[in-house]
Design a protein around this motif. Sequence first.
Motif, short mmCIF file in Angstrom:
data_model
loop_
_atom_site.label_atom_id
_atom_site.label_comp_id
_atom_site.label_asym_id
_atom_site.label_seq_id
_atom_site.Cartn_x
_atom_site.Cartn_y
_atom_site.Cartn_z
N ILE A 248 0.84 -1.20 0.00
CA ILE A 248 0.00 0.00 0.00
C ILE A 248 0.88 1.25 0.00
N PRO A 250 -0.24 4.90 0.11
CA PRO A 250 -1.38 5.82 0.16
C PRO A 250 -1.01 7.25 -0.22
N TRP A 252 -1.05 10.05 1.24
CA TRP A 252 -1.20 10.68 2.56
C TRP A 252 -1.39 12.20 2.45
N PHE A 271 -8.16 5.92 5.46
CA PHE A 271 -7.60 4.59 5.22
C PHE A 271 -7.95 3.59 6.32
#
Length: 390
Positions: A248, A250, A252, A271
């Motif tokens: 993963i 992400p 952010w 998330f």
Amino acid sequence: MAESETKDQLTAFLQSGIYRFSNSAVPVVFMDPVRVLNRSYSRVRVSPSTYYSRFFNSNVAADGVLRETELSSSSKKRKRKRKEKKSIPLNEREQAADQRHQQIRPLLLKAHECLIGAPEFLGVLRSLSGDSSSTAERRELTVGGTEPLFLELGKVWQAPLYDITINFPRPCGSNENEGDIVDQWCAQRVVPVFDNLVVNEIGDEVEAEFLSRKYVIPRQSCLYMSDLGKIHNLIPADPGSGFNLILIDPPWENASAHQKLKYPTLPNRYFLSLPIKKLAHSDGALVGLWVTNRERLRNFVEEELFPSWGVTYAASLFWLKVKADGSLTSDLDLFHHRPYECLLLGYCNGKGDGSELLSGMGGTMEDQIVISIPGDYSRKPPVGGKPLVV
């Protein structure tokens, strides 16, 4: 004997893209993502000069050394930038982040020393942008640059109407002109590109076309282009058919990335809704999560995110970024621009400490350092296995 071992290591690196340093307190490897990726393809290849364009350019000579004119120009620029800055005290979170940095700093320095202390390997490093393919008929891939296209089209109401055409190669032995390997196709499959599992089940990569652009789907893999809120559609009906490796990266919350408009970000708490435990194989899954060096984010992952996913932390992999000459991409202690990123490793659903999951990928459940030359913005080095990449 040492010279022979070095030669064997260099030969192995040119074939695999992995160079292992033995004189370090933690496992340290140098990775050439281009060679690692190209091992998975037989008809196409990633271009080294394209992948490494950020750190190999016209101002760098064949041996990786800046020309004299560029050196003098760079020196002048540095001189102009040298201004005394007021020292601003770190706040509580920044102090905690710096303390975490100080803990890993000696290992990163040792890893970098391993690289600098290998002059034969540094000579190879400076030529990584050269052609690494010995197969003339392998077509060159264009890397990156199309993500915004999918992001924008996936938001419009016509998204369900967009199709992608998959071209499957002729079965072995049916091609009349065996010399023409790349362009001979025997079958096509037209499927929706969004909210649909696009599958390549054969043991070879396939070429796909979307809006007059060509893409490559790796062998025995699939992609699901959709809003992250629909990831529940990937939960297997049988837990025994879940994923063994979930990687993963992400988007952010990141003011820097938002300002540069590189990609849209999401609130960190979004998330928490990812159904990692349901996606993981019932026998256990290794979960890798790329994080920034912000202390607030690390605390969120350790205290809330991993527990909500049912993931137990096991180890960290640190990606140390270097330039073509082996130097770090920035000062190691530059607070807001560290030359490294962290991949947190944990396990889900498995029994024990999860070490058997990582050992299956050829590693051990302990902190590791991977050194490589970065590609484009935020492109991470490839991780082994066949993961679910979110």
